[in-house]
Scaffold this motif. Structure first.
Motif, mmCIF file in Angstrom:
data_model
loop_
_atom_site.group_PDB
_atom_site.id
_atom_site.type_symbol
_atom_site.label_atom_id
_atom_site.label_comp_id
_atom_site.label_asym_id
_atom_site.label_seq_id
_atom_site.Cartn_x
_atom_site.Cartn_y
_atom_site.Cartn_z
ATOM 1 N N PRO A 170 1.138 -1.495 -0.119
ATOM 2 C CA PRO A 170 -0.238 -0.091 -0.619
ATOM 3 C C PRO A 170 0.635 1.616 -0.049
ATOM 4 N N GLN A 171 0.637 2.608 -0.538
ATOM 5 C CA GLN A 171 0.741 3.387 -1.078
ATOM 6 C C GLN A 171 0.094 4.742 0.003
ATOM 7 N N PRO A 172 0.692 5.166 -0.197
ATOM 8 C CA PRO A 172 -0.114 7.034 0.167
ATOM 9 C C PRO A 172 -1.330 7.322 -0.817
ATOM 10 N N SER A 173 -0.874 6.861 -2.233
ATOM 11 C CA SER A 173 -1.616 7.894 -3.508
ATOM 12 C C SER A 173 -2.528 6.244 -3.305
ATOM 13 N N PHE A 174 -2.079 4.818 -2.446
ATOM 14 C CA PHE A 174 -3.154 3.791 -3.522
ATOM 15 C C PHE A 174 -4.471 3.879 -3.669
ATOM 16 N N ALA A 175 -4.849 3.670 -5.220
ATOM 17 C CA ALA A 175 -6.428 3.032 -5.018
ATOM 18 C C ALA A 175 -6.683 2.378 -5.081
ATOM 19 N N PRO A 176 -7.597 1.114 -5.051
ATOM 20 C CA PRO A 176 -7.769 -0.281 -5.477
ATOM 21 C C PRO A 176 -8.405 -0.253 -6.272
ATOM 22 N N CYS A 177 -7.513 -1.586 -7.291
ATOM 23 C CA CYS A 177 -7.740 -1.436 -8.341
ATOM 24 C C CYS A 177 -9.313 -1.927 -8.857
ATOM 25 N N LYS A 178 -9.399 -1.560 -9.415
ATOM 26 C CA LYS A 178 -10.982 -2.023 -10.454
ATOM 27 C C LYS A 178 -11.018 -3.267 -11.049
ATOM 28 N N MET A 179 -12.114 -3.613 -11.193
ATOM 29 C CA MET A 179 -12.524 -5.774 -11.397
ATOM 30 C C MET A 179 -12.064 -5.388 -12.852
ATOM 31 N N ARG A 180 -11.405 -5.982 -13.457
ATOM 32 C CA ARG A 180 -11.239 -5.655 -15.296
ATOM 33 C C ARG A 180 -11.792 -7.132 -15.820
ATOM 34 N N PRO A 181 -12.067 -7.206 -16.863
ATOM 35 C CA PRO A 181 -12.495 -8.209 -17.543
ATOM 36 C C PRO A 181 -11.510 -8.980 -17.692
ATOM 37 N N SER A 182 -11.967 -10.658 -18.444
ATOM 38 C CA SER A 182 -10.811 -11.821 -18.514
ATOM 39 C C SER A 182 -10.960 -12.289 -19.970
ATOM 40 N N ILE A 183 -9.964 -12.438 -20.482
ATOM 41 C CA ILE A 183 -9.753 -12.759 -21.756
ATOM 42 C C ILE A 183 -9.646 -13.859 -22.202
ATOM 43 N N GLY A 184 -10.155 -14.579 -22.936
ATOM 44 C CA GLY A 184 -9.888 -15.895 -23.609
ATOM 45 C C GLY A 184 -10.324 -16.920 -22.155
ATOM 46 N N LEU A 185 -10.685 -16.705 -21.473
ATOM 47 C CA LEU A 185 -11.535 -17.489 -20.041
ATOM 48 C C LEU A 185 -12.664 -18.893 -21.071
ATOM 49 N N GLU A 186 -12.590 -19.530 -20.353
ATOM 50 C CA GLU A 186 -12.990 -21.305 -21.186
ATOM 51 C C GLU A 186 -14.590 -21.054 -19.750
ATOM 52 N N ILE A 187 -15.728 -20.837 -20.481
ATOM 53 C CA ILE A 187 -16.504 -21.022 -20.191
ATOM 54 C C ILE A 187 -17.217 -22.427 -20.022
ATOM 55 N N ASP A 188 -17.188 -23.564 -19.737
ATOM 56 C CA ASP A 188 -18.199 -24.563 -19.687
ATOM 57 C C ASP A 188 -19.706 -24.700 -19.801
ATOM 58 N N PHE A 189 -20.530 -25.336 -20.314
ATOM 59 C CA PHE A 189 -22.254 -25.807 -20.675
ATOM 60 C C PHE A 189 -22.132 -27.385 -20.473
ATOM 61 N N SER A 190 -22.143 -27.731 -19.489
ATOM 62 C CA SER A 190 -22.944 -29.152 -19.545
ATOM 63 C C SER A 190 -24.026 -29.787 -19.044
ATOM 64 N N SER A 191 -24.408 -30.529 -20.240
ATOM 65 C CA SER A 191 -25.911 -30.843 -20.150
ATOM 66 C C SER A 191 -26.216 -31.761 -19.542
ATOM 67 N N GLY A 192 -27.802 -32.423 -19.457
ATOM 68 C CA GLY A 192 -27.526 -33.443 -18.248
ATOM 69 C C GLY A 192 -27.180 -34.667 -19.250
ATOM 70 N N GLY A 193 -26.937 -34.733 -21.144
ATOM 71 C CA GLY A 193 -26.583 -35.650 -21.500
ATOM 72 C C GLY A 193 -24.711 -36.352 -21.307
ATOM 73 N N GLY A 194 -24.170 -35.414 -20.354
ATOM 74 C CA GLY A 194 -23.281 -34.988 -20.470
ATOM 75 C C GLY A 194 -21.876 -34.335 -21.800
ATOM 76 N N THR A 195 -22.838 -33.551 -22.380
ATOM 77 C CA THR A 195 -21.781 -33.021 -23.392
ATOM 78 C C THR A 195 -21.559 -31.457 -22.912
ATOM 79 N N VAL A 196 -20.755 -31.553 -23.501
ATOM 80 C CA VAL A 196 -19.917 -29.811 -22.955
ATOM 81 C C VAL A 196 -19.793 -29.035 -24.060
ATOM 82 N N ARG A 197 -19.990 -27.995 -24.170
ATOM 83 C CA ARG A 197 -19.214 -27.099 -25.158
ATOM 84 C C ARG A 197 -18.782 -25.534 -24.516
ATOM 85 N N ILE A 198 -18.535 -25.137 -25.401
ATOM 86 C CA ILE A 198 -17.151 -24.778 -24.485
ATOM 87 C C ILE A 198 -17.456 -22.749 -25.177
#
Length: 135
Positions: free
Chosen positions: A47-75
């Motif tokens: 921490p510094q006297p002029s320290f400002a916490p960083c803001k949220m940032r987008p995540s680039i190239g992250l993989e999100i998995d969507f899996s159905s009851g039949g075991g199929t996974v889509r990314i």
């Protein structure tokens, strides 16, 4: 006139995939889209006297998995702005994010309906922690 309205309604519903004839083709497709952000976002810094916490940032190239009851996974992968979009057949999907231990907010499952869009935003924990001063 009544028959024309009924025929138009049937065509609209069938075109959108909202009705599935017995033994017919699969239900229609829908879209899941959203924004994935990661917090905390900065490297560990003292921490510094002029320290400002960083803001949220987008995540680039992250993989999100969507899996159905039949075991199929889509990314889906996030783009440079942290947004993703994926078309999925109508149904319910369990959502998981690769390489992140904790999802802070966002739905664990999404239900996709034909010809519709589900917005599912996620906030993830990056695991970065600031050292606590020793007393």
């Amino acid at each position: 006139m009544r028959n024309v309205l009924i025929a138009a309604l049937v065509l609209f519903v069938a075109a959108c995939g909202a009705y599935q004839f017995p033994g017919g083709p699969s239900p229609g497709v829908g879209t899941v889209a959203g924004l994935v952000t990661v917090i905390p976002c900065g490297p560990v810094e003292p921490p510094q006297p002029s320290f400002a916490p960083c803001k949220m940032r987008p995540s680039i190239g992250l993989e999100i998995d969507f899996s159905s009851g039949g075991g199929t996974v889509r990314i889906a992968k996030t783009g440079s702005d942290g947004r993703y979009s994926i078309e999925l057949p109508a149904g319910t999907y369990r959502v998981s994010v690769r390489n992140y231990m904790r999802v802070i907010s966002g739905p664990p499952t999404v239900t996709v309906k034909a010809c519709s869009t589900v917005v599912a935003d996620y906030v993830l924990d990056s695991g970065i922690r600031t050292a606590v001063p020793q007393e």
